[in-house]
Design a protein around this motif. Structure first.
Motif, PDB file in Angstrom:
ATOM      1  N   THR A 106       0.404  -1.051  -0.037  1.00 37.43           N
ATOM      2  CA  THR A 106       0.463   0.165  -0.142  1.00 37.43           C
ATOM      3  C   THR A 106       0.905   1.780  -0.875  1.00 37.43           C
ATOM      4  O   THR A 106       1.882   1.331   1.011  1.00 37.43           O
ATOM      5  N   THR A 107       0.459   1.852  -0.690  1.00 37.64           N
ATOM      6  CA  THR A 107       1.645   3.229  -1.060  1.00 37.64           C
ATOM      7  C   THR A 107       0.229   4.522  -0.496  1.00 37.64           C
ATOM      8  O   THR A 107       1.163   5.565  -0.410  1.00 37.64           O
ATOM      9  N   VAL A 108      -0.661   4.694  -0.467  1.00 39.04           N
ATOM     10  CA  VAL A 108      -2.176   5.826  -0.011  1.00 39.04           C
ATOM     11  C   VAL A 108      -2.262   5.461   0.940  1.00 39.04           C
ATOM     12  O   VAL A 108      -3.057   4.423   1.440  1.00 39.04           O
ATOM     13  N   PHE A 109      -2.578   6.260   2.029  1.00 39.76           N
ATOM     14  CA  PHE A 109      -2.519   6.589   3.196  1.00 39.76           C
ATOM     15  C   PHE A 109      -3.841   7.216   3.854  1.00 39.76           C
ATOM     16  O   PHE A 109      -2.838   8.816   3.981  1.00 39.76           O
ATOM     17  N   PRO A 110      -4.669   7.289   4.676  1.00 36.18           N
ATOM     18  CA  PRO A 110      -5.428   8.795   4.938  1.00 36.18           C
ATOM     19  C   PRO A 110      -4.869   9.021   6.155  1.00 36.18           C
ATOM     20  O   PRO A 110      -4.630   8.577   7.067  1.00 36.18           O
ATOM     21  N   PRO A 147      -7.505  15.895  -0.652  1.00 34.53           N
ATOM     22  CA  PRO A 147      -7.726  16.323   0.810  1.00 34.53           C
ATOM     23  C   PRO A 147      -7.136  15.875   1.760  1.00 34.53           C
ATOM     24  O   PRO A 147      -6.610  16.974   3.390  1.00 34.53           O
ATOM     25  N   ASN A 148      -6.896  14.827   1.728  1.00 30.34           N
ATOM     26  CA  ASN A 148      -6.013  14.437   2.958  1.00 30.34           C
ATOM     27  C   ASN A 148      -5.714  12.599   2.883  1.00 30.34           C
ATOM     28  O   ASN A 148      -5.701  11.437   3.805  1.00 30.34           O
ATOM     29  N   LEU A 149      -4.744  12.776   2.392  1.00 29.31           N
ATOM     30  CA  LEU A 149      -4.741  11.830   1.671  1.00 29.31           C
ATOM     31  C   LEU A 149      -3.127  11.686   1.995  1.00 29.31           C
ATOM     32  O   LEU A 149      -1.777  12.337   1.415  1.00 29.31           O
ATOM     33  N   LEU A 150      -2.243  10.897   2.117  1.00 34.04           N
ATOM     34  CA  LEU A 150      -0.076  10.162   2.272  1.00 34.04           C
ATOM     35  C   LEU A 150       0.040   9.785   1.214  1.00 34.04           C
ATOM     36  O   LEU A 150      -0.277   8.456   1.154  1.00 34.04           O
ATOM     37  N   THR A 151       0.776   9.866   0.486  1.00 28.71           N
ATOM     38  CA  THR A 151       1.308   9.262  -0.641  1.00 28.71           C
ATOM     39  C   THR A 151       2.536   9.307  -1.161  1.00 28.71           C
ATOM     40  O   THR A 151       3.586   9.929  -1.434  1.00 28.71           O
ATOM     41  N   PHE A 152       2.653   7.542  -0.770  1.00 35.59           N
ATOM     42  CA  PHE A 152       4.462   7.390  -1.072  1.00 35.59           C
ATOM     43  C   PHE A 152       4.736   6.732  -2.427  1.00 35.59           C
ATOM     44  O   PHE A 152       4.023   6.221  -2.954  1.00 35.59           O
ATOM     45  N   VAL A 153       6.151   7.233  -3.177  1.00 37.25           N
ATOM     46  CA  VAL A 153       6.294   6.880  -3.952  1.00 37.25           C
ATOM     47  C   VAL A 153       6.300   5.362  -3.903  1.00 37.25           C
ATOM     48  O   VAL A 153       6.200   4.333  -5.131  1.00 37.25           O
ATOM     49  N   VAL A 161       5.325   1.259  11.061  1.00 28.50           N
ATOM     50  CA  VAL A 161       4.365   2.721  10.997  1.00 28.50           C
ATOM     51  C   VAL A 161       4.851   3.813  10.894  1.00 28.50           C
ATOM     52  O   VAL A 161       5.978   4.518  10.743  1.00 28.50           O
ATOM     53  N   ILE A 162       3.738   3.937  10.315  1.00 24.54           N
ATOM     54  CA  ILE A 162       3.882   5.286   9.159  1.00 24.54           C
ATOM     55  C   ILE A 162       3.214   6.735  10.376  1.00 24.54           C
ATOM     56  O   ILE A 162       2.013   6.491  11.355  1.00 24.54           O
TER      57      ILE A 162
END
Length: 201
Positions: A106-110, A147-153, A161-162
């Motif tokens: 998974t690369t996208v986290f709220p 508006p509210n997502l953390l996206t990793f390459v 833990v993020i």
């Protein structure tokens, strides 16, 4: 990007913040009930009085054009139609907030914030100052997706833990299609009750 609720030095007390939920209740002949929540998360209703607004800086403590700022926002939103961002001064920033644990794919986290034992997604992230993965600060390799997502390459490793330091706002709509702006004396206005409610982005 939605408009931003202005800073109002003349805002007064009390300010109310009301969590709102909805539940469907079905009663059976046996006396038992089946309850189903209708909202995926609580909404928040805010009510605040604004005792001082000035159009021309006649009262320096109220800003130089606070009347125009609030009136302009309300008219821009056309009452209950448009949306704006409201930053609650008591609920608008978190530090080292755990967001999730990586799974290697998974690369996208709220972005979320914790209230007691509840963790819920925030409405609109306004700034991110720090991101860590497994306790290590990440200088890059991530971005804020509005508006509210953390996206990793690259997906964080399984079990890592993020966490993040960030600020956020509530995406809101006014609750009334008419608001009374009262002219108290030359250079001084007020709004006795301004009501708005959070909504889902």
């Amino acid at each position: 990007m939605p408009a931003t609720f202005p800073s109002l030095p003349g805002a007064a007390w009390p300010v109310t913040k009301r969590p709102v939920t909805a539940t469907r209740v079905e009663a059976h002949a046996s006396g038992r009930e089946v309850r189903s929540p209708l909202y995926p998360a609580a909404l928040y209703e805010f009510t605040l009085p604004v005792e001082g607004l000035t159009p021309d800086g006649s009262f320096p403590g109220l800003g130089t054009a606070s009347l125009q700022a609030l009136l302009g926002l309300y008219v821009q939103c056309r009452g209950t139609w448009g949306t704006f961002l409201f930053t609650d001064p008591t609920d608008g920033a978190v530090a080292n907030q755990a967001l999730a644990a990586g799974d290697g794919a998974t690369t996208v986290f709220p972005f979320v914030r914790t209230l007691g034992e509840l963790t819920e997604t925030v409405g609109w992230v306004t700034a991110v100052s720090r991101v860590t993965v497994a306790g290590v600060a990440q200088a890059g390799g991530w971005s804020l997706t509005v508006p509210n997502l953390l996206t990793f390459v690259t997906a964080p490793a399984a079990g890592a833990v993020i966490a993040a330091d960030f600020t956020y706002a509530f995406l809101c709509r006014f609750m009334d299609d008419g608001v009374d702006f009262e002219h108290l004396m030359r250079g001084l206005w007020q709004v006795k009750s301004l009501r708005f409610r959070s909504t889902t982005p």
